[in-house]
Design a protein around this motif. Structure first.
Motif, PDB file in Angstrom:
ATOM      1  N   LYS A 164      38.020  16.604 -12.807  1.00  0.00           N
ATOM      2  CA  LYS A 164      39.352  17.137 -12.513  1.00  0.00           C
ATOM      3  C   LYS A 164      40.226  16.077 -11.860  1.00  0.00           C
ATOM      4  O   LYS A 164      39.766  14.980 -11.535  1.00  0.00           O
ATOM      5  CB  LYS A 164      39.228  18.361 -11.596  1.00  0.00           C
ATOM      6  N   LEU A 168      43.231  16.975  -6.466  1.00  0.00           N
ATOM      7  CA  LEU A 168      42.581  18.180  -5.942  1.00  0.00           C
ATOM      8  C   LEU A 168      41.685  17.868  -4.758  1.00  0.00           C
ATOM      9  O   LEU A 168      41.459  18.726  -3.895  1.00  0.00           O
ATOM     10  CB  LEU A 168      41.737  18.842  -7.032  1.00  0.00           C
ATOM     11  N   TRP A 225      47.843  23.688  -5.307  1.00  0.00           N
ATOM     12  CA  TRP A 225      48.848  23.969  -6.339  1.00  0.00           C
ATOM     13  C   TRP A 225      49.199  22.710  -7.132  1.00  0.00           C
ATOM     14  O   TRP A 225      49.182  22.717  -8.359  1.00  0.00           O
ATOM     15  CB  TRP A 225      50.096  24.556  -5.669  1.00  0.00           C
ATOM     16  N   ARG A 228      46.504  21.104  -9.525  1.00  0.00           N
ATOM     17  CA  ARG A 228      46.278  21.731 -10.833  1.00  0.00           C
ATOM     18  C   ARG A 228      47.397  21.413 -11.818  1.00  0.00           C
ATOM     19  O   ARG A 228      47.276  21.738 -13.001  1.00  0.00           O
ATOM     20  CB  ARG A 228      46.147  23.244 -10.662  1.00  0.00           C
ATOM     21  N   ARG A 229      48.473  20.848 -11.335  1.00  0.00           N
ATOM     22  CA  ARG A 229      49.633  20.586 -12.196  1.00  0.00           C
ATOM     23  C   ARG A 229      49.835  19.117 -12.550  1.00  0.00           C
ATOM     24  O   ARG A 229      50.558  18.798 -13.484  1.00  0.00           O
ATOM     25  CB  ARG A 229      50.902  21.155 -11.525  1.00  0.00           C
TER      26      ARG A 229
END
Length: 482
Positions: A164, A168, A225, A228-229
């Protein structure tokens, strides 16, 4: 309050505009010059603060003798020496002891033990929260940039395993490190402000926790938030370098057969000891009457004594008991103090600036004017710190300059220690707002985690602003009740 006029100095430069308007003009020009020297001329902040302090003092009417004293013995006192010595007498010992404590925790592998235990406890799905808690706990005794250098390899590994975005994992960590750096002793900002405003460190610790925890929760929510974008890959060159460094350290440690692994309980015990002792001493006057017990509690809870105890515990539990030589302990401690000199000089120059403002009458003129504006002190403190931070980038410069300006607003008033600690929280919150390209921390974050400048503005800069605004909101709300 009565109208302010410049004191009747002899030998100083005459104000072109008499009375309060002249003093306010001197203050405005002084702050503008400070920003120009730091931003445009790129002058070292210590030199800039010292030069501006001298210029403001002379322009406001202080004499050369008042500013510098005399070579011969006389009754004249030096404003510069008193300003420098007054703040450093309180701050230097605390920052020095705290820095050495953080270095022992860092080199002994305490950060690695803390992060790996938390990662194991929370699991892969909640690894970002584990990284945030690691930054929050380990950030108490270590400087912000040191925390990044030590913990970045753990972030690389966690992000690489998950596939990921590195945001994060690094953003919660950075929020934890930034919160402790801004709001909690023994970090330079809150310690310097406490010294300038004469606030007990126990109250600063208490309010730092009460204000900082909600603020960091808000920052963690934003980190989840934005992570994840925006997808940012783990920088492979940094990952490989970190793995090589870790292998080298492991090889070195394997040669020390007597070195035992660090226990998480030991790390938490060492970090928590000075905080508990200082808090106990601060509130002993409420819980205990005048007695021998209270004197003992106050002795061990003195910041100097509490941090010395924690450092000795670290020397023994993390060093000597695990096979370190006394020479190794001395080398780690000495090398950790090298970067502290610049911080102490900037803090000391901030003390000089505050002393000059007070002695020249500029501070009282500012106080009268701010009182006429009608804004609460805590709001003014936040806004002044915020503007200075955004303009020149350094949180430490923003804090010490703002504390010197705010001091006359609270000095002599019937303010509790709790309220003054909340004013410090507001100043600290303003000092971390909108980290951008004039802040060294911005570039450390961008380069260490392989984030583009545009994405760093979207993630790190906004994260700092969320932390700042949330911290100020909590401090302002609490100030209504104390």
């Amino acid at each position: 309050m009565t109208p302010t006029a410049p004191p009747p100095h002899t030998g100083g430069l005459l104000l072109l505009i008499p009375g309060t308007p002249g003093l306010l003009t001197v203050a405005a020009l002084g702050i503008a010059l400070l920003l120009v020297l730091i931003i445009k001329v790129r002058l070292q902040p210590f030199v800039a603060l010292l030069a501006v302090s001298i210029g403001v003092g002379l322009a406001a009417g202080l004499s050369v003798t008042e500013l510098f004293g005399t070579v011969q013995k006389s009754a004249a006192t030096s404003v510069i020496e008193n300003g420098m010595g007054g703040i450093l007498g309180h701050v230097a010992i605390i920052i020095g002891l705290g820095t050495m404590l953080g270095a022992i925790l860092e080199v002994s592998g305490g950060a690695e033990v803390l992060s790996s235990r938390l990662l194991g406890l929370f699991g892969e799905k909640r690894a970002p929260l584990a990284m945030g808690l690691t930054g929050l706990i380990f950030g108490i005794p270590v400087f912000f940039d040191v925390g990044i250098f030590v913990l970045a390899p753990i972030v690389y590994a966690a992000a690489n395993r998950s596939g990921k975005s590195i945001l994060l994992y690094c953003m919660p960590l950075l929020a934890g490190l930034s919160m402790t750096h801004a709001f909690l002793p023994p970090h330079p900002g809150p310690v310097a402000a406490a010294g300038l405003l004469h606030v007990s460190l126990g109250w600063v610790i208490l309010m730092g926790v009460v204000v900082g925890l909600p603020a960091v929760l808000a920052a963690w929510a934003y980190a989840a938030w934005i992570g994840r974008r925006i997808f940012v890959e783990v920088p492979q060159d940094m990952l490989e370098a970190a793995e090589e460094a870790r292998a080298k350290v492991a090889a070195e440690r394997s040669g020390a057969a007597s070195e035992a692994p660090v226990a998480l309980s030991t790390v938490l015990f060492i970090i928590g000891t000075p905080l508990v002792l200082i808090l106990a001493a601060t509130f002993s006057s409420i819980a205990l009457d005048e007695s021998t017990l209270r004197s003992v509690v106050e002795f061990f809870g003195s910041p100097f004594v509490a941090l010395t105890i924690a450092l000795v515990l670290a020397y023994y539990l993390l060093g000597i008991r695990r096979g370190w030589s006394r020479k190794s302990l001395e080398q780690v401690s000495t090398s950790s103090l090298k970067p502290v000199g610049n911080i102490l000089l900037v803090v000391g120059a901030g003390g000089v600036f505050g002393a000059v403002l007070k002695a020249s009458g500029v501070a009282q003129a500012l106080s009268d004017t701010f009182n006429d504006v009608g804004l609460p002190v805590i709001v003014l403190a936040y806004l002044i710190s915020l503007v200075l931070r955004v303009a020149q980038g350094s949180a430490t410069v923003a804090i010490v300059t703002t504390a010197g300006i705010v001091l006359p607003l609270v000095e002599g008033g019937d303010h509790s220690q709790a309220f003054l600690a909340l004013v410090i929280m507001a100043i600290s919150a303003g000092s971390i707002f909108a980290s951008h390209v004039n802040d060294g921390g911005f570039w450390i974050v961008a380069k260490y985690f392989g984030i583009s400048e545009r994405d760093t503005l979207k993630s790190w800069t906004v994260l700092e602003s969320v932390l700042s605004l949330a911290g100020f909101a909590v401090a302002a709300a609490l100030s209504l009740a104390v």
